[in-house]
Design an enzyme around this catalytic site. Sequence first.
Site, short mmCIF file in Angstrom:
data_model
loop_
_atom_site.label_atom_id
_atom_site.label_comp_id
_atom_site.label_asym_id
_atom_site.label_seq_id
_atom_site.Cartn_x
_atom_site.Cartn_y
_atom_site.Cartn_z
N SER A 1 -4.66 3.05 4.28
CA SER A 1 -4.88 2.17 3.38
C SER A 1 -4.73 0.26 3.02
O SER A 1 -6.12 -0.07 2.74
CB SER A 1 -3.61 2.55 2.03
OG SER A 1 -3.57 1.81 1.31
N LYS B 1 0.79 -1.52 0.08
CA LYS B 1 0.20 -0.14 -0.56
C LYS B 1 0.65 1.95 0.39
O LYS B 1 0.78 1.95 0.34
CB LYS B 1 -1.67 -0.17 0.91
CG LYS B 1 -1.83 -1.08 1.73
CD LYS B 1 -2.31 -1.77 -0.02
CE LYS B 1 -3.45 -0.99 -0.47
NZ LYS B 1 -3.61 -1.65 -1.94
N HIS C 1 6.79 -7.82 -2.21
CA HIS C 1 6.47 -6.31 -0.76
C HIS C 1 7.57 -7.35 0.05
O HIS C 1 7.44 -7.21 1.21
CB HIS C 1 5.14 -6.73 -0.40
CG HIS C 1 3.58 -5.89 -1.62
ND1 HIS C 1 4.64 -5.03 -1.25
CD2 HIS C 1 2.59 -6.36 -1.33
CE1 HIS C 1 3.52 -3.90 -1.91
NE2 HIS C 1 2.70 -4.97 -1.99
P1 A3P Z 1 -5.05 5.03 -0.72
O1 A3P Z 1 -6.06 3.84 0.20
O2 A3P Z 1 -4.62 5.50 0.50
O3 A3P Z 1 -5.55 5.64 -1.30
P2 A3P Z 1 -0.22 -0.09 -3.46
O4 A3P Z 1 -0.23 -0.40 -4.86
O5 A3P Z 1 0.72 -0.15 -3.24
O6 A3P Z 1 -1.51 -1.70 -3.38
O7 A3P Z 1 -1.16 1.20 -3.28
C1 A3P Z 1 -2.42 1.41 -3.06
C2 A3P Z 1 -2.81 3.08 -2.72
O8 A3P Z 1 -2.54 3.82 -3.58
C3 A3P Z 1 -3.64 3.46 -2.46
O9 A3P Z 1 -4.25 4.21 -1.43
C4 A3P Z 1 -3.50 4.09 -3.68
O10 A3P Z 1 -5.14 4.65 -4.08
C5 A3P Z 1 -3.22 4.69 -4.05
N1 A3P Z 1 -2.88 5.28 -5.36
C6 A3P Z 1 -2.67 4.52 -7.04
N2 A3P Z 1 -2.48 5.43 -7.82
C7 A3P Z 1 -2.09 6.62 -7.51
C8 A3P Z 1 -1.90 7.77 -8.12
N3 A3P Z 1 -2.00 7.98 -9.13
N4 A3P Z 1 -1.91 8.73 -6.87
C9 A3P Z 1 -1.26 8.56 -5.62
N5 A3P Z 1 -2.42 7.83 -5.46
C10 A3P Z 1 -2.43 6.40 -5.43
#
Ligand code: A3P
Length: 296
Positions: free
Chosen positions: A139, A48, A109
């Site tokens: 998140s 996340k 991860h």
């Molecule tokens: P939130 O749950 O806080 O919205 P991962 O890809 O490591 O699983 O992380 C997911 C998190 O990154 C989520 O956070 C998601 O919304 C956010 N995320 C994904 N794409 C993004 C972007 N282009 N800009 C900002 N945040 C992004």
Amino acid sequence: LQLEEKFLHPETREVNGILMAKMISDNWDKIWNFQAKPDDLLIATYAKAGTTWTQEIVDMIQNDGDVQKCQRANTFDRHPFIEWTLPPPLNSGLDLANKMPSPRTLKTHLPAQMLPPSFWKENSKIIYVARNAKDCLVSYYHFSRMNKMLPDPGTWEEYVETFKAGKVLWGSWYDHVKGWWDAKDQHRILYLFYEDMKEDPKREIEKILKFLEKDVSEEILNKIIYHTSFDVMKQNPMANYTTWPTSIMDHSISPFMRKGMPGDWKNYFTVAQNEEFDKDYQNKMAASTLTFRTEI
Ligand code: A3P
């Protein structure tokens, strides 16, 4: 459904003290012996922290801003998630990686100490992205509610304690960010922060370009910034995980592209929870030079 039952809320087991899905721990020897190549690029994160976002940026860079090429497949299939193990006939990360022609871009991860040693030996480039603990926790909590391949997070109160104790998949956030922070002094690692990417995507994308020894025109750079913005990615089925069956990821509980904002933790932590969290945080992070911003 029988197939799905095998990995919905899967059993967990520790590997070297790190909580993993049992399917990963059962496959650990193969994962540990994974053969990296010198021209592999690895995107490493704690869960996340902005993995998918970074994957999209990297893919856009590698494809010179060609949006259609980046829509050739969903994120999961474009960049093998090396340790992720699924029951056959589904593709596990290792199978996808081994089938993929070079140069490969891979995702993990794993904490630094558990990275297959061939990555260090082959000197593969690694981009690590870190995100502040409180936003990561929020998140991860929502992701654990919607993604049935993760253990049930329980209540918010319970989850805060589980996260602090590091009893979540891939282990302690604190150890993860510190471990990779230390590793960056000995290896080819670009260490980035989610908050910096949000604050100034152009600046951070330029760092990635330099690290990848790539040059793009101003026009393509602007296209990359636009295509990888939260609002555009949220609408992109190849980047927002909506191609997965709802029995696995239920976006009506919480969308994968949820908020994408630093500081959202303030909407969840009570004042008391926050004070306790900060105290525990100081203890765990005091010895490290690593610092985070919890808002921008
Ligand atoms: P939130 O749950 O806080 O919205 P991962 O890809 O490591 O699983 O992380 C997911 C998190 O990154 C989520 O956070 C998601 O919304 C956010 N995320 C994904 N794409 C993004 C972007 N282009 N800009 C900002 N945040 C992004």
